[in-house]
Structures are given as C-alpha cells and as structure tokens.
Motif scaffolding. Structure first.
Motif, PDB file in Angstrom:
ATOM      1  N   CYS A  82      83.056  25.730  22.628  1.00  0.00           N
ATOM      2  CA  CYS A  82      84.087  25.774  23.662  1.00  0.00           C
ATOM      3  C   CYS A  82      83.506  26.010  25.051  1.00  0.00           C
ATOM      4  O   CYS A  82      84.050  25.520  26.048  1.00  0.00           O
ATOM      5  N   GLY A  83      82.410  26.747  25.123  1.00  0.00           N
ATOM      6  CA  GLY A  83      81.817  27.046  26.415  1.00  0.00           C
ATOM      7  C   GLY A  83      81.046  25.887  27.009  1.00  0.00           C
ATOM      8  O   GLY A  83      80.743  25.881  28.204  1.00  0.00           O
ATOM      9  N   ARG A  84      80.710  24.891  26.195  1.00  0.00           N
ATOM     10  CA  ARG A  84      79.961  23.733  26.679  1.00  0.00           C
ATOM     11  C   ARG A  84      80.853  22.511  26.843  1.00  0.00           C
ATOM     12  O   ARG A  84      80.478  21.540  27.503  1.00  0.00           O
ATOM     13  N   THR A  85      82.010  22.524  26.200  1.00  0.00           N
ATOM     14  CA  THR A  85      82.994  21.447  26.340  1.00  0.00           C
ATOM     15  C   THR A  85      84.295  22.107  26.762  1.00  0.00           C
ATOM     16  O   THR A  85      85.162  22.394  25.940  1.00  0.00           O
ATOM     17  N   PRO A  86      84.427  22.393  28.033  1.00  0.00           N
ATOM     18  CA  PRO A  86      85.549  23.200  28.519  1.00  0.00           C
ATOM     19  C   PRO A  86      86.922  22.644  28.142  1.00  0.00           C
ATOM     20  O   PRO A  86      87.169  21.437  28.183  1.00  0.00           O
ATOM     21  N   ILE A  87      87.782  23.573  27.771  1.00  0.00           N
ATOM     22  CA  ILE A  87      89.171  23.265  27.453  1.00  0.00           C
ATOM     23  C   ILE A  87      90.035  24.117  28.371  1.00  0.00           C
ATOM     24  O   ILE A  87      89.872  25.336  28.435  1.00  0.00           O
TER      25      ILE A  87
END
Length: 243
Positions: free
Chosen positions: A101-106
């Motif tokens: 989640c921290g590398r592919t922001p949502i």
C-alpha cells in the motif's frame, strides 16, 4: 581455651548472620520480582482488548494468500516481517501475492456511494485498481503494518477503507476471504500500544466473519534494520508455513 570458645562463638554468629542476610536478600529479590512482574503486566496491558501474539494451525490445504503491507519503506522492519511470512507460506505450497500500500498509493474513501455503479468496486482511479483483483482471489488476508500513532499506518488504513464496497448490502459480489492474520511491529516496548489496531482488526473479523488465524506484535523496533536477525522473523515464517 576461653579465647578458642569466643572464636567459635563469633564464627557461629557470623554464619548465622550471613544466612539471615542471605535469606533476607533472597526474600527482597523475590518481592521485587513479583512487584516488577505486576507492574509490567499493568503497563503492558492497561486495556481490556486482547493484545498478545498467538497463532493457530491451518487445515493443511493449499490456499491463495494475499499479504497487504503498510509501509512505504523498502526493506524496512515491517517489510522484513512480511517477507518472512511469505517465505514460509510459499515453502508450504500456498499461492502468495503481495500488495504494498505504501508503494502503490490508494486515496481515502470518499463515501460517494458510487460503489459498483460502473461494474467494479470503486469509481476512483488509483492504486485500488491493482488491489481489488488480488483481493477478490484471496482466501486469506494477512495485514502487515508498522505501528503509526497507536494504530495502522495511513497507507494500509486507506486500503482497508476502500474495501467498503464488499460490505455493502447491494454489492455485486463479495470476497472469497475466510481467514485473516495480523502482523505488526513498532517502537513501543509495550504491547498495549497496539490495542487500537488490535481492536480494529477484531471488529473487521466480526463484520466479515473471518477466522482469526493469528497475530504477531513485535515491540522495540524502530530504526531501519532493527528487525534484521530478530527472533520474530522465525515466528512469522512459521506462521506462514502453518497458514
């Protein structure tokens, strides 16, 4: 003769004194140990929420496992914890996927009620587009997050919030998830610091009727690399093997 008797008497008193002192010191040490244990239990768990690490064994069947991480830091402490779990799960023959989640922001849920209006869970176009296909294939979810301000990291919390479409009454479909695990690490030395995340996780389990397969709370890790060589890595790997 009298001098010899006096010497024997003094020696005997010395031994008695030494024994008494030894027993006194031992008693004091025992009391301190008991008091210290009580204080530790008090400060490590001032909440009624269950904040302890445990794991249960699976059925032995192979399953699709999705690991959801909550840190943007590559090779950070929680990332190493997730890697250890995935290594164990893959070695046991499970199909393992990971979403960082921290590398592919949502982005956060807007509560716009546009869920499923276009045939997919959410109308927002961001990292969730890569997340939900993995989510719908998973039979087990493993949340792995660092402790941020006594809770999950904001990265993973946004992903959790965006799972809302699967809990709506008018959902087009639901997830296949039946089981979940929680892995967390943080700077605090006290398990009580994880109470907020532990309670949120427990509520999620209740809402979705997921079986709780285990929790691992690792205290006292903060600086980059603190997790390297940590005994918790072996525990996480074994949790993966037993998934």
């Amino acid at each position: 003769m009298q001098n010899q008797q006096d010497s024997v008497h003094d020696s005997t008193n010395g031994r008695r004194f030494s024994r008494r002192r030894l027993f006194s010191l031992a008693g004091a040490a025992s009391l301190l140990a008991v008091a210290g244990g009580a204080l530790y239990r008090h400060f490590s768990s001032t909440s009624s929420i269950r904040v302890e690490s445990f794991a249960t064994s699976g059925t032995g069947g192979k399953k699709n496992i999705l690991v959801v991480t909550g840190s943007a830091r590559r090779n950070g402490n929680s990332a190493l914890l997730a890697d250890a779990f995935m290594h164990g799960a893959a070695a046991a023959g499970h199909e393992v996927s990971v979403f960082h989640c921290g590398r592919t922001p949502i982005s956060a849920c807007l509560h716009c009620d546009g869920c499923w209006s276009t045939g997919i869970p959410c109308v927002l176009e961001d990292g969730f587009d890569a997340f939900w296909p993995l989510l719908e294939q998973a039979q087990m979810l493993v949340f792995c997050s660092p402790l941020y301000w006594y809770n999950f990291s904001g990265h993973i919390k946004c992903a959790m919030d965006r799972m809302y479409p699967y809990s709506r009454k008018n959902r087009l479909r639901d997830m296949k998830v039946k089981e979940a695990m929680l892995l967390m690490c943080g700077e605090s030395l006290f398990p009580r610091s994880f109470a907020g995340a532990a309670e949120a996780y427990r509520q999620m389990l209740g809402l979705k009727h997921w079986a709780d397969r285990g929790r691992l709370f690792v205290t006292g890790v903060h600086e980059f690399g603190d997790m390297k060589g940590h005994k918790a890595l072996a525990i996480a790997e074994q949790m993966g093997r037993n998934a």
